[in-house]
Design a protein around this motif. Structure first.
Motif, PDB file in Angstrom:
ATOM      1  N   ALA A  27       0.817  -1.216   0.000  1.00 48.06           N
ATOM      2  CA  ALA A  27       0.000   0.000   0.000  1.00 48.06           C
ATOM      3  C   ALA A  27       0.849   1.265   0.000  1.00 48.06           C
ATOM      4  CB  ALA A  27      -0.930   0.002   1.199  1.00 48.06           C
ATOM      5  N   GLY A  28       2.021   1.188   0.560  1.00 54.23           N
ATOM      6  CA  GLY A  28       2.859   2.369   0.683  1.00 54.23           C
ATOM      7  C   GLY A  28       3.936   2.421  -0.379  1.00 54.23           C
ATOM      8  N   SER A  29       5.042   3.038  -0.019  1.00 60.78           N
ATOM      9  CA  SER A  29       6.170   3.192  -0.919  1.00 60.78           C
ATOM     10  C   SER A  29       7.239   2.157  -0.590  1.00 60.78           C
ATOM     11  CB  SER A  29       6.750   4.600  -0.779  1.00 60.78           C
ATOM     12  OG  SER A  29       7.936   4.737  -1.527  1.00 60.78           O
ATOM     13  N   ILE A  30       7.735   1.483  -1.617  1.00 61.80           N
ATOM     14  CA  ILE A  30       8.823   0.529  -1.403  1.00 61.80           C
ATOM     15  C   ILE A  30      10.131   1.304  -1.337  1.00 61.80           C
ATOM     16  CG2 ILE A  30      10.084  -1.416  -2.332  1.00 61.80           C
ATOM     17  CD1 ILE A  30       7.537  -2.420  -3.597  1.00 61.80           C
ATOM     18  N   VAL A  31      10.774   1.271  -0.200  1.00 61.05           N
ATOM     19  CA  VAL A  31      12.011   2.037  -0.038  1.00 61.05           C
ATOM     20  C   VAL A  31      13.245   1.222  -0.401  1.00 61.05           C
ATOM     21  CG1 VAL A  31      11.006   3.583   1.655  1.00 61.05           C
ATOM     22  CG2 VAL A  31      12.117   1.504   2.425  1.00 61.05           C
ATOM     23  N   THR A  51      17.898   0.362  -3.424  1.00 60.74           N
ATOM     24  CA  THR A  51      16.959   1.323  -2.858  1.00 60.74           C
ATOM     25  C   THR A  51      16.025   1.853  -3.940  1.00 60.74           C
ATOM     26  OG1 THR A  51      18.342   3.250  -3.279  1.00 60.74           O
ATOM     27  CG2 THR A  51      18.720   2.029  -1.217  1.00 60.74           C
ATOM     28  N   LYS A  52      15.042   2.615  -3.488  1.00 60.12           N
ATOM     29  CA  LYS A  52      14.085   3.217  -4.408  1.00 60.12           C
ATOM     30  C   LYS A  52      14.800   4.088  -5.427  1.00 60.12           C
ATOM     31  CE  LYS A  52       9.911   6.087  -4.391  1.00 60.12           C
ATOM     32  NZ  LYS A  52       8.977   6.844  -3.540  1.00 60.12           N
ATOM     33  N   SER A  69      18.691  -5.823  -9.791  1.00 60.61           N
ATOM     34  CA  SER A  69      17.981  -4.790 -10.539  1.00 60.61           C
ATOM     35  C   SER A  69      16.518  -4.819 -10.121  1.00 60.61           C
ATOM     36  CB  SER A  69      18.117  -5.010 -12.045  1.00 60.61           C
ATOM     37  OG  SER A  69      17.552  -6.256 -12.419  1.00 60.61           O
ATOM     38  N   ARG A  70      15.806  -3.748 -10.446  1.00 63.15           N
ATOM     39  CA  ARG A  70      14.403  -3.695 -10.054  1.00 63.15           C
ATOM     40  C   ARG A  70      13.577  -3.015 -11.121  1.00 63.15           C
ATOM     41  NH1 ARG A  70      13.633   0.025  -4.808  1.00 63.15           N
ATOM     42  NH2 ARG A  70      11.450  -0.088  -5.447  1.00 63.15           N
ATOM     43  N   ARG A  95      13.413  -9.699   0.374  1.00 62.33           N
ATOM     44  CA  ARG A  95      12.933  -8.813   1.436  1.00 62.33           C
ATOM     45  C   ARG A  95      12.441  -7.506   0.820  1.00 62.33           C
ATOM     46  NH1 ARG A  95      16.749  -5.669   5.836  1.00 62.33           N
ATOM     47  NH2 ARG A  95      15.091  -4.749   7.117  1.00 62.33           N
ATOM     48  N   ILE A  96      11.275  -7.073   1.248  1.00 57.94           N
ATOM     49  CA  ILE A  96      10.695  -5.827   0.776  1.00 57.94           C
ATOM     50  C   ILE A  96      10.541  -4.894   1.976  1.00 57.94           C
ATOM     51  CG2 ILE A  96       8.769  -4.721  -0.407  1.00 57.94           C
ATOM     52  CD1 ILE A  96      10.228  -6.766  -2.130  1.00 57.94           C
TER      53      ILE A  96
END
Length: 118
Positions: A27-31, A51-52, A69-70, A95-96
C-alpha cells in the motif's frame, strides 16, 4: 501482502541463474528491495539490495558476479547470478521494505533453493 520468489534450481559451477521476486498488495512506498541467503546451519545474510533511488549494495563474496535490478512499476526485483560457486548454495529470500506514513514494514518471501553442484 504477498512476496513471491522464483527462479531457483540446480546449476553447475560456473553457471548462471536469475531470481525474481514480485511484491503484491503493497500500500505504501517501497524504499528498498533485497536478497538474502541462508545456508544450512548458518545465519541469514545479505546478498544484495537496491533502494528506491537505485543505489545498490552487495556482499563482498558476490561482487562482480551478481547484479541486482528492479522494476519499480512492476514492484519486482531480480538477482542475476553469474559464475556460480558451490558456496553460493543456499535458500535465497527476498525482502521488501515498505514505508507507509511514518511506519516502516518488512516483508519476506518464502525462499527459493539455489544449489550449485556438479
Amino acid at each position: 501482502v504477498h512476496v513471491v520468489e522464483s527462479g531457483g534450481g540446480l546449476v553447475q559451477p560456473g553457471g548462471s541463474l536469475r531470481l525474481s521476486c514480485a511484491a503484491a498488495g503493497i500500500a505504501g512506498s517501497i524504499v528498498a528491495m533485497g536478497w538474502y541467503r541462508q545456508a544450512p546451519g548458518k545465519q541469514r545474510d545479505l546478498v544484495a539490495n537496491i533502494t528506491k533511488g537505485g543505489s545498490t549494495n552487495y556482499a563482498d563474496s558476490v561482487k562482480g558476479r551478481f547484479t541486482i535490478s528492479r522494476d519499480n512499476a512492476e514492484r519486482t526485483v531480480f538477482l542475476h547470478m553469474n559464475t556460480l560457486k558451490p558456496e553460493d548454495t543456499a535458500v535465497y529470500y527476498c525482502r521488501i521494505e515498505e514505508q507507509l506514513g511514518n511506519y516502516l514494514f518488512d516483508f519476506w518471501g518464502q525462499g527459493t533453493q539455489v544449489t550449485v553442484s556438479s
